[in-house]
Motif scaffolding. Structure first.
Motif, PDB file in Angstrom:
ATOM      1  N   ALA A 124       0.834  -1.212   0.000  1.00 56.69           N
ATOM      2  CA  ALA A 124       0.000   0.000   0.000  1.00 56.69           C
ATOM      3  C   ALA A 124       0.862   1.254   0.000  1.00 56.69           C
ATOM      4  CB  ALA A 124      -0.947  -0.010   1.204  1.00 56.69           C
ATOM      5  N   ASP A 125       1.919   1.247   0.797  1.00 59.50           N
ATOM      6  CA  ASP A 125       2.815   2.401   0.873  1.00 59.50           C
ATOM      7  C   ASP A 125       3.550   2.610  -0.447  1.00 59.50           C
ATOM      8  OD1 ASP A 125       4.020   4.484   2.618  1.00 59.50           O
ATOM      9  OD2 ASP A 125       5.858   3.359   2.205  1.00 59.50           O
ATOM     10  N   ALA A 126       4.003   1.519  -1.054  1.00 64.98           N
ATOM     11  CA  ALA A 126       4.700   1.623  -2.337  1.00 64.98           C
ATOM     12  C   ALA A 126       3.763   2.164  -3.416  1.00 64.98           C
ATOM     13  CB  ALA A 126       5.257   0.256  -2.732  1.00 64.98           C
ATOM     14  N   LYS A 127       2.519   1.709  -3.418  1.00 63.63           N
ATOM     15  CA  LYS A 127       1.541   2.228  -4.385  1.00 63.63           C
ATOM     16  C   LYS A 127       1.298   3.716  -4.152  1.00 63.63           C
ATOM     17  CE  LYS A 127      -0.990  -2.016  -5.386  1.00 63.63           C
ATOM     18  NZ  LYS A 127      -2.265  -2.739  -5.239  1.00 63.63           N
ATOM     19  N   ALA A 128       1.204   4.117  -2.888  1.00 64.30           N
ATOM     20  CA  ALA A 128       0.999   5.535  -2.571  1.00 64.30           C
ATOM     21  C   ALA A 128       2.183   6.382  -3.036  1.00 64.30           C
ATOM     22  CB  ALA A 128       0.765   5.717  -1.074  1.00 64.30           C
ATOM     23  N   ALA A 129       3.363   5.763  -3.108  1.00 63.97           N
ATOM     24  CA  ALA A 129       4.561   6.459  -3.577  1.00 63.97           C
ATOM     25  C   ALA A 129       4.727   6.324  -5.092  1.00 63.97           C
ATOM     26  CB  ALA A 129       5.789   5.904  -2.865  1.00 63.97           C
ATOM     27  N   SER A 130       3.692   5.809  -5.767  1.00 60.91           N
ATOM     28  CA  SER A 130       3.658   5.654  -7.232  1.00 60.91           C
ATOM     29  C   SER A 130       4.656   4.626  -7.763  1.00 60.91           C
ATOM     30  CB  SER A 130       3.876   7.004  -7.932  1.00 60.91           C
ATOM     31  OG  SER A 130       2.861   7.900  -7.569  1.00 60.91           O
ATOM     32  N   LEU A 131       5.036   3.688  -6.939  1.00 56.14           N
ATOM     33  CA  LEU A 131       5.880   2.601  -7.431  1.00 56.14           C
ATOM     34  C   LEU A 131       5.036   1.657  -8.272  1.00 56.14           C
ATOM     35  CD1 LEU A 131       8.057   3.611  -5.473  1.00 56.14           C
ATOM     36  CD2 LEU A 131       8.546   1.230  -4.986  1.00 56.14           C
ATOM     37  N   ARG A 132       5.653   1.071  -9.274  1.00 63.00           N
ATOM     38  CA  ARG A 132       4.971   0.088 -10.107  1.00 63.00           C
ATOM     39  C   ARG A 132       5.526  -1.313  -9.884  1.00 63.00           C
ATOM     40  NH1 ARG A 132       5.961   3.932 -14.522  1.00 63.00           N
ATOM     41  NH2 ARG A 132       7.245   2.326 -15.446  1.00 63.00           N
ATOM     42  N   GLN A 133       6.662  -1.397  -9.195  1.00 60.21           N
ATOM     43  CA  GLN A 133       7.295  -2.705  -9.051  1.00 60.21           C
ATOM     44  C   GLN A 133       8.075  -2.775  -7.748  1.00 60.21           C
ATOM     45  OE1 GLN A 133       8.928  -4.235 -12.691  1.00 60.21           O
ATOM     46  NE2 GLN A 133      10.817  -4.803 -11.647  1.00 60.21           N
ATOM     47  N   LEU A 134       7.807  -3.821  -6.974  1.00 61.98           N
ATOM     48  CA  LEU A 134       8.601  -4.135  -5.792  1.00 61.98           C
ATOM     49  C   LEU A 134       9.392  -5.405  -6.092  1.00 61.98           C
ATOM     50  CD1 LEU A 134       6.196  -3.553  -2.765  1.00 61.98           C
ATOM     51  CD2 LEU A 134       8.317  -2.329  -3.273  1.00 61.98           C
ATOM     52  N   GLU A 135      10.654  -5.390  -5.732  1.00 63.11           N
ATOM     53  CA  GLU A 135      11.528  -6.529  -5.986  1.00 63.11           C
ATOM     54  C   GLU A 135      12.145  -6.991  -4.675  1.00 63.11           C
ATOM     55  OE1 GLU A 135      12.800  -4.590 -10.266  1.00 63.11           O
ATOM     56  OE2 GLU A 135      14.345  -4.937  -8.768  1.00 63.11           O
ATOM     57  N   LEU A 136      12.514  -8.259  -4.648  1.00 61.79           N
ATOM     58  CA  LEU A 136      13.180  -8.779  -3.462  1.00 61.79           C
ATOM     59  C   LEU A 136      14.043  -9.956  -3.857  1.00 61.79           C
ATOM     60  CD1 LEU A 136      11.469 -11.601  -2.460  1.00 61.79           C
ATOM     61  CD2 LEU A 136       9.795  -9.802  -2.111  1.00 61.79           C
ATOM     62  N   TYR A 137      14.954 -10.274  -2.979  1.00 57.92           N
ATOM     63  CA  TYR A 137      15.860 -11.396  -3.176  1.00 57.92           C
ATOM     64  C   TYR A 137      15.674 -12.353  -2.014  1.00 57.92           C
ATOM     65  CZ  TYR A 137      17.977  -8.325  -6.576  1.00 57.92           C
ATOM     66  OH  TYR A 137      18.175  -7.499  -7.651  1.00 57.92           O
ATOM     67  N   VAL A 138      15.568 -13.640  -2.339  1.00 59.80           N
ATOM     68  CA  VAL A 138      15.386 -14.669  -1.320  1.00 59.80           C
ATOM     69  C   VAL A 138      16.360 -15.805  -1.636  1.00 59.80           C
ATOM     70  CG1 VAL A 138      13.772 -16.306  -0.274  1.00 59.80           C
ATOM     71  CG2 VAL A 138      12.938 -14.098  -1.072  1.00 59.80           C
ATOM     72  N   TRP A 139      17.053 -16.262  -0.617  1.00 61.00           N
ATOM     73  CA  TRP A 139      17.925 -17.428  -0.761  1.00 61.00           C
ATOM     74  C   TRP A 139      17.062 -18.609  -1.185  1.00 61.00           C
ATOM     75  CZ3 TRP A 139      18.545 -21.295   3.478  1.00 61.00           C
ATOM     76  CH2 TRP A 139      19.477 -22.282   3.156  1.00 61.00           C
ATOM     77  N   ASP A 140      17.490 -19.366  -2.178  1.00 64.10           N
ATOM     78  CA  ASP A 140      16.650 -20.444  -2.707  1.00 64.10           C
ATOM     79  C   ASP A 140      16.390 -21.561  -1.708  1.00 64.10           C
ATOM     80  OD1 ASP A 140      19.127 -21.709  -2.798  1.00 64.10           O
ATOM     81  OD2 ASP A 140      19.079 -22.078  -4.952  1.00 64.10           O
ATOM     82  N   GLY A 141      17.126 -21.615  -0.612  1.00 63.86           N
ATOM     83  CA  GLY A 141      16.863 -22.592   0.435  1.00 63.86           C
ATOM     84  C   GLY A 141      15.796 -22.142   1.428  1.00 63.86           C
ATOM     85  N   ASN A 142      15.365 -20.891   1.334  1.00 61.06           N
ATOM     86  CA  ASN A 142      14.350 -20.356   2.249  1.00 61.06           C
ATOM     87  C   ASN A 142      12.970 -20.579   1.624  1.00 61.06           C
ATOM     88  OD1 ASN A 142      12.854 -18.964   4.128  1.00 61.06           O
ATOM     89  ND2 ASN A 142      14.185 -17.164   4.147  1.00 61.06           N
ATOM     90  N   THR A 143      12.569 -21.842   1.590  1.00 64.42           N
ATOM     91  CA  THR A 143      11.331 -22.219   0.896  1.00 64.42           C
ATOM     92  C   THR A 143      10.087 -21.614   1.534  1.00 64.42           C
ATOM     93  OG1 THR A 143      11.256 -24.293   2.141  1.00 64.42           O
ATOM     94  CG2 THR A 143      12.323 -24.344  -0.028  1.00 64.42           C
ATOM     95  N   ARG A 144      10.107 -21.412   2.837  1.00 70.88           N
ATOM     96  CA  ARG A 144       8.943 -20.797   3.500  1.00 70.88           C
ATOM     97  C   ARG A 144       8.737 -19.364   3.008  1.00 70.88           C
ATOM     98  NH1 ARG A 144       7.743 -20.347  10.010  1.00 70.88           N
ATOM     99  NH2 ARG A 144       5.630 -19.574   9.783  1.00 70.88           N
ATOM    100  N   ALA A 145       9.828 -18.607   2.912  1.00 69.24           N
ATOM    101  CA  ALA A 145       9.730 -17.228   2.425  1.00 69.24           C
ATOM    102  C   ALA A 145       9.300 -17.207   0.959  1.00 69.24           C
ATOM    103  CB  ALA A 145      11.059 -16.500   2.599  1.00 69.24           C
ATOM    104  N   ILE A 146       9.844 -18.108   0.158  1.00 68.03           N
ATOM    105  CA  ILE A 146       9.477 -18.153  -1.250  1.00 68.03           C
ATOM    106  C   ILE A 146       7.980 -18.424  -1.397  1.00 68.03           C
ATOM    107  CG2 ILE A 146       9.758 -19.467  -3.393  1.00 68.03           C
ATOM    108  CD1 ILE A 146      12.762 -19.785  -2.559  1.00 68.03           C
TER     109      ILE A 146
END
Length: 168
Positions: A124-146
């Motif tokens: 919601a905050d990113a949309k309010a700031a007019s962002l169109r894309q949020l990106e993130l990096y996750v270790w491939d062994g962190n299956t719960r986060a993925i």
């Protein structure tokens, strides 16, 4: 800048009073430092910073982090149980994008919807700031986060071999 100072949410699912998701400020630096250190010890693979680096930087190192991005905390009875942030890209050509992280919920509070509430606040905050894309990096062994991010609509866009290398 278009942010609601307090976004109520009911993340305890009837197990107590409703919690509160709200922006974290400098006055919560100690709570953030303590919870981040807990995360660095219990889930080191979820962070780029190491516990040793956080301890070395001390509270003084945590305070600037809260002003470098859009930080939110999940509180229950004024106790910080989780935090999440997104940071904007600063180049004009990339200003429509933001990066998610750090993101952590204390293990004793997991499974009650805090992570979803925090992510909803970030989006919601990113949309309010007019962002169109949020990106993130996750270790491939962190299956719960993925699984969590995929359920929220995030999609894989690539793999970065040897992206992070912690040295002993």
């Amino acid at each position: 800048q278009g942010r609601d100072p307090a976004l109520p949410c009911s993340f305890t699912e009837g197990a107590g009073p409703p919690g509160m998701i709200r922006p974290l400020g400098a006055s919560e630096a100690q709570s953030y430092y303590d919870l981040r250190l807990e995360g660095l010890v219990t889930n080191p693979e979820a962070f780029l910073l190491t516990a040793a680096e956080a301890r070395e930087a001390g509270l003084e190192g945590a305070e600037p982090a809260l002003s470098f991005g859009h930080f939110f905390g999940a509180f229950e009875n004024e106790r910080l149980l989780g935090f999440a942030a997104w940071r904007p890209e600063h180049l004009k050509a990339l200003s429509h994008r933001g990066n998610v992280g750090p993101f952590f919920v204390t293990p004793s509070a997991q499974g009650r919807g805090l992570a979803k509430a925090l992510l909803d606040a970030l989006v919601a905050d990113a949309k309010a700031a007019s962002l169109r894309q949020l990106e993130l990096y996750v270790w491939d062994g962190n299956t719960r986060a993925i699984a969590f991010y995929e359920a929220a609509g995030f999609a894989h866009f690539g793999r970065v071999p040897s992206a992070v290398a912690f040295k002993d």
